[in-house]
Design a protein around this motif. Structure first.
Motif, mmCIF file in Angstrom:
data_model
loop_
_atom_site.group_PDB
_atom_site.id
_atom_site.type_symbol
_atom_site.label_atom_id
_atom_site.label_comp_id
_atom_site.label_asym_id
_atom_site.label_seq_id
_atom_site.Cartn_x
_atom_site.Cartn_y
_atom_site.Cartn_z
ATOM 1 N N PRO A 133 0.896 -1.169 0.118
ATOM 2 C CA PRO A 133 0.077 -0.156 0.047
ATOM 3 C C PRO A 133 0.873 1.294 0.063
ATOM 4 C CG PRO A 133 -0.624 -1.415 1.750
ATOM 5 C CD PRO A 133 0.612 -2.114 1.176
ATOM 6 N N SER A 134 0.187 2.376 -0.290
ATOM 7 C CA SER A 134 1.048 3.675 -0.467
ATOM 8 C C SER A 134 1.458 4.275 0.730
ATOM 9 C CB SER A 134 0.213 4.755 -1.269
ATOM 10 O OG SER A 134 -0.554 4.064 -2.333
ATOM 11 N N LEU A 135 0.441 4.157 1.694
ATOM 12 C CA LEU A 135 0.925 4.652 3.063
ATOM 13 C C LEU A 135 0.796 3.661 3.995
ATOM 14 C CD1 LEU A 135 -0.925 8.043 2.653
ATOM 15 C CD2 LEU A 135 1.647 7.700 2.469
ATOM 16 N N GLY A 136 1.513 3.694 5.094
ATOM 17 C CA GLY A 136 1.293 2.888 6.205
ATOM 18 C C GLY A 136 2.275 1.690 6.488
ATOM 19 N N LEU A 137 3.284 1.560 5.342
ATOM 20 C CA LEU A 137 4.190 0.736 5.726
ATOM 21 C C LEU A 137 5.578 1.170 6.511
ATOM 22 C CD1 LEU A 137 4.444 -0.902 2.082
ATOM 23 C CD2 LEU A 137 2.843 -1.589 3.816
ATOM 24 N N SER A 138 6.195 0.359 7.014
ATOM 25 C CA SER A 138 7.490 0.608 7.653
ATOM 26 C C SER A 138 8.527 0.580 6.593
ATOM 27 C CB SER A 138 7.749 -0.221 8.902
ATOM 28 O OG SER A 138 8.074 -1.623 8.480
ATOM 29 N N SER A 140 10.891 -1.468 7.212
ATOM 30 C CA SER A 140 11.397 -2.870 7.004
ATOM 31 C C SER A 140 10.452 -3.364 6.091
ATOM 32 C CB SER A 140 11.402 -3.511 8.149
ATOM 33 O OG SER A 140 10.329 -3.569 8.664
ATOM 34 N N ASP A 141 9.173 -3.040 5.879
ATOM 35 C CA ASP A 141 8.184 -3.599 5.101
ATOM 36 C C ASP A 141 8.515 -3.262 3.554
ATOM 37 O OD1 ASP A 141 6.419 -4.539 6.910
ATOM 38 O OD2 ASP A 141 5.149 -2.681 6.877
ATOM 39 N N ILE A 145 9.564 -6.040 0.580
ATOM 40 C CA ILE A 145 8.688 -6.163 -0.632
ATOM 41 C C ILE A 145 9.847 -5.939 -1.952
ATOM 42 C CG2 ILE A 145 7.524 -4.914 -2.326
ATOM 43 C CD1 ILE A 145 5.742 -3.743 0.298
ATOM 44 N N ILE A 162 2.145 9.595 -3.500
ATOM 45 C CA ILE A 162 1.847 10.251 -2.364
ATOM 46 C C ILE A 162 2.511 10.252 -1.307
ATOM 47 C CG2 ILE A 162 -0.583 10.588 -3.459
ATOM 48 C CD1 ILE A 162 -1.409 8.489 -1.058
ATOM 49 N N PRO A 164 5.158 10.649 1.121
ATOM 50 C CA PRO A 164 6.133 12.022 1.510
ATOM 51 C C PRO A 164 7.057 11.646 2.600
ATOM 52 C CG PRO A 164 4.187 12.407 2.748
ATOM 53 C CD PRO A 164 3.882 10.899 2.314
ATOM 54 N N ASP A 165 7.850 12.305 3.037
ATOM 55 C CA ASP A 165 9.001 12.169 4.065
ATOM 56 C C ASP A 165 8.428 12.124 5.559
ATOM 57 O OD1 ASP A 165 11.608 11.670 4.445
ATOM 58 O OD2 ASP A 165 11.997 13.777 4.638
ATOM 59 N N LEU A 166 7.740 11.035 5.621
ATOM 60 C CA LEU A 166 6.742 10.817 6.859
ATOM 61 C C LEU A 166 7.983 10.474 8.133
ATOM 62 C CD1 LEU A 166 3.924 8.410 5.726
ATOM 63 C CD2 LEU A 166 3.862 10.833 6.200
ATOM 64 N N GLU A 168 7.543 8.428 10.381
ATOM 65 C CA GLU A 168 7.463 7.131 10.761
ATOM 66 C C GLU A 168 8.072 6.112 9.698
ATOM 67 O OE1 GLU A 168 4.971 8.771 10.494
ATOM 68 O OE2 GLU A 168 3.134 7.727 9.560
ATOM 69 N N ALA B 29 -4.218 5.566 1.177
ATOM 70 C CA ALA B 29 -3.670 4.280 1.681
ATOM 71 C C ALA B 29 -3.860 3.398 0.296
ATOM 72 C CB ALA B 29 -3.935 3.507 2.649
ATOM 73 N N GLN B 42 -2.221 0.815 11.122
ATOM 74 C CA GLN B 42 -1.227 1.957 10.470
ATOM 75 C C GLN B 42 -1.785 2.250 9.333
ATOM 76 O OE1 GLN B 42 0.845 3.370 11.999
ATOM 77 N NE2 GLN B 42 1.535 4.547 10.251
ATOM 78 N N ILE B 43 -1.995 1.276 8.598
ATOM 79 C CA ILE B 43 -2.532 1.800 7.215
ATOM 80 C C ILE B 43 -3.927 2.515 7.155
ATOM 81 C CG2 ILE B 43 -3.372 0.941 4.698
ATOM 82 C CD1 ILE B 43 -1.414 -1.661 5.062
ATOM 83 N N HIS B 46 -4.050 6.249 7.717
ATOM 84 C CA HIS B 46 -3.943 7.135 6.612
ATOM 85 C C HIS B 46 -5.186 7.542 5.826
ATOM 86 C CE1 HIS B 46 0.281 7.615 7.478
ATOM 87 N NE2 HIS B 46 0.635 6.334 7.556
ATOM 88 N N GLU B 74 4.663 18.066 5.475
ATOM 89 C CA GLU B 74 5.956 18.914 4.986
ATOM 90 C C GLU B 74 5.461 20.169 4.111
ATOM 91 O OE1 GLU B 74 9.223 16.420 3.543
ATOM 92 O OE2 GLU B 74 7.398 15.701 2.696
#
Lengths: 392, 392
Positions: A133-138, A140-141, A145, A162, A164-166, A168, B29, B42-43, B46, B74
């Protein structure tokens, strides 16, 4: 030739000839009074000239205005201000073509040739994926992948535009998590006669922090970068492409393009922004929505962007709705001179990410052997699963 | 509240409710499979939420989508990518309103209060001019115009927005020619209880060279800067407004605004770009076309931009077609809380530049005394000449 030729399309009912003259004067020197007689030679040298205004069968008219290159020595920021700036507020008119003089702008440092050299992929289209997914991964995720996709043969992967420099999941932490995996993948690729896998990290921030982030990422081993050029501005891409400390391929995403190109009567054609301007700003590869994909994009427009990019040696990246079953169509349009970019078309493969990648190779082999893509003709395996899910 | 609320207008015939949900998921997400079950909390954090979709009497619908602020920590580059990026390619939809949380963005360092403090103009609208002709003048031409205008009482002058950093009339040489004149004008103004006259020098170049130019200009005494924020990108304005070495008011020009806001069904309203976003990017003053001026701009849109700027303490600069005869209309809309910006309305005054400025003061005095602007009621002098030429 020291001219920039801009073709405007004026809607039916608008006096294109009049408007072209308004542009040629109003967007250059403007008018001046007798008190400037002593300067008139200098002032006149900045005026643009109307080359041609031709009424079209549908009632619109196409007008070509020729601007002195010397009005705009620096780049796309002042170019756009000159050719469309204040005039854009005065009524509908669309820029459908720009002809920039040879050598104007910032040449791609990699482009098709450089990306082939870096990745070692010589004789086929390249395959590219998107972290989902676009957002919500770490971080290490991302690295997990990456490993699965890279060891299955994916050539390039990018962040979702989408992301950005989150805090987390910062760009730097994504790179740090992925850099050792890229090394591992490099070894694997070398054993197959290939070279690097590229990871295009998405840039974000203010112009200054974005440029700083790019340098930092490259210093820590990033081998590609991604920029949403329309929200950030062409001058930001020009800066990246000129920076001696950012010597990696720059992938350009068309996000926000509809804001400028969606309407028929206003703005600039996609072929101008994603084709002419992106390549003049130093892009190495540009994502283009496919005409059979998930976004309504015409075949004509896709072809125009492609041709302009090819002319400049920039890699077209057909995107949006790309999955293994459409490979024959992509290759019909691009041959091998493209980077096929699949997000869900790899990541959501029923057999997992690795099979998502393998399905593309299987599709390529079948296509080269002129074999059918009908579901009933496909052997069990990744391609069959992909075609069962997404069609062909 | 940690949310960004975006109001989209969908055209008649489009299922606004469906589209709002597409945006809420697709621009955040996205979708994810069961393999991400362990990350789903977490996902999901977002995902955006559809607040409200209301069908309008004209068949359009207005949908409010609420995005987590944390998706976009940002700045405006990632904000635009999130709220309109890829979705902009999928069909007509227009952003008509953005509500950003208090404190989001970069506050203006000067704004109305700061520009009044610098110029010493307390109790009236400010008067601003534009160097004309736009191109073809030498630095010493600039200094001559400046002296005439400044000694006649003009508070602010700016380059034309299309004047880039030309070799024969560079930004730095313009400043160097004008800086001693600004000192002379300062003495004159002090004798009248005022302070500095500002000269907003137009910035251009790549993002990196533009930022460097801004620092260089300020180091050499520039006291204001001008940016075409749409061709250069909001992230460039954000960088300028955050730079500790660029402590001068930033004037924002709307050039190229029609590319993004001209069409009814695509892009973003002017009130969003010139109002909400410009002020969130740190603009101190923003030029707005007047609704009775030379550009077709509606009274409603002008008022919306004005109100948003006022709320953020940013100076609105009514522009385009401003001449002495329209002062009562400008003051009807803005009172004294505006910078009246005239290009030809000063520079092409039949009596010359100084009379062009004096005509505005005369107009202000007559307006405050509720005197008529009918030509036959005007005494001989600069205002009468202006009204004879441009009307009232």
């Amino acid at each position: 030739m020291p001219w920039i030729d801009i073709t405007y399309r004026f809607p039916a009912g608008v006096d294109g000839s009049h408007e072209a003259h308004v542009i040629a004067v109003g967007q250059t020197a403007g008018t001046w009074g007798p008190e400037w007689e002593n300067r008139s030679g200098q002032i006149k040298s900045h005026l643009a000239q109307v080359q041609d205004v031709v009424r079209q069968p549908d009632g619109t008219s196409l007008g070509v205005v020729r601007f002195p290159l010397s009005n705009c020595p620096e780049g796309i920021g002042s170019l756009l201000t000159m050719v469309y700036g204040k005039y854009s507020l005065s009524g509908p008119a669309r820029i459908v073509k720009m002809v920039l003089p040879g050598g104007w702008g910032i040449p791609s440092r990699f482009g098709i040739e450089g990306i082939r050299r870096l990745t070692g992929v010589e004789d086929r289209p390249l395959f590219m994926g998107i972290f989902k997914p676009s957002l919500g991964l770490s971080p290490s995720d991302h690295s997990r992948i990456l490993e699965e996709a890279g060891m299955a043969g994916l050539d390039i992967i990018k962040d979702d535009e989408i992301l950005p420099d989150l805090p987390e999941c910062s760009a730097l932490e994504r790179l740090r998590a992925c850099r050792p995996v890229l090394e591992k993948i490099l070894k694997f690729r070398k054993s197959r006669g290939l070279r690097e896998m590229l990871y295009a990290i998405n840039l974000s921030g203010r112009a200054d922090t974005l440029l700083e982030l790019a340098r930092r990422l490259v210093a820590e081993g990033a081998n590609a970068l991604l920029l949403n050029v329309l929200p950030y501005g062409f001058p930001v891409l020009e800066a990246l492409a000129s920076d001696p400390l950012v010597q990696v391929p720059l992938f350009v995403h068309p996000a926000f393009s509809g804001a400028i190109s969606g309407s028929r009567d206003w703005g600039l054609d996609h072929s101008v922004t994603l084709g002419t301007l992106a390549s003049a700003a130093g892009a190495d590869a540009v994502l283009i929505p496919t005409h059979y994909g998930s976004l309504p994009f015409s075949q004509e427009e896709e072809g125009k962007v492609r041709d302009i990019l090819w002319q400049k040696g920039v890699f077209p990246v057909p995107s949006a709705g790309v999955h293994p079953g459409v490979l024959p169509r992509v290759m019909g349009d691009y041959g091998k001179q493209a980077i096929l970019n699949a997000g869900t078309g790899i990541m959501d493969h029923p057999g997992g990410v690795a099979q998502g990648v393998q399905a593309f190779y299987e599709a390529l082999a079948r296509h080269m052997n002129q074999q059918s893509f009908f579901l009933e003709d496909l052997p069990e395996g990744p391609l069959r699963k992909a075609v069962r899910k997404w069609g062909a």
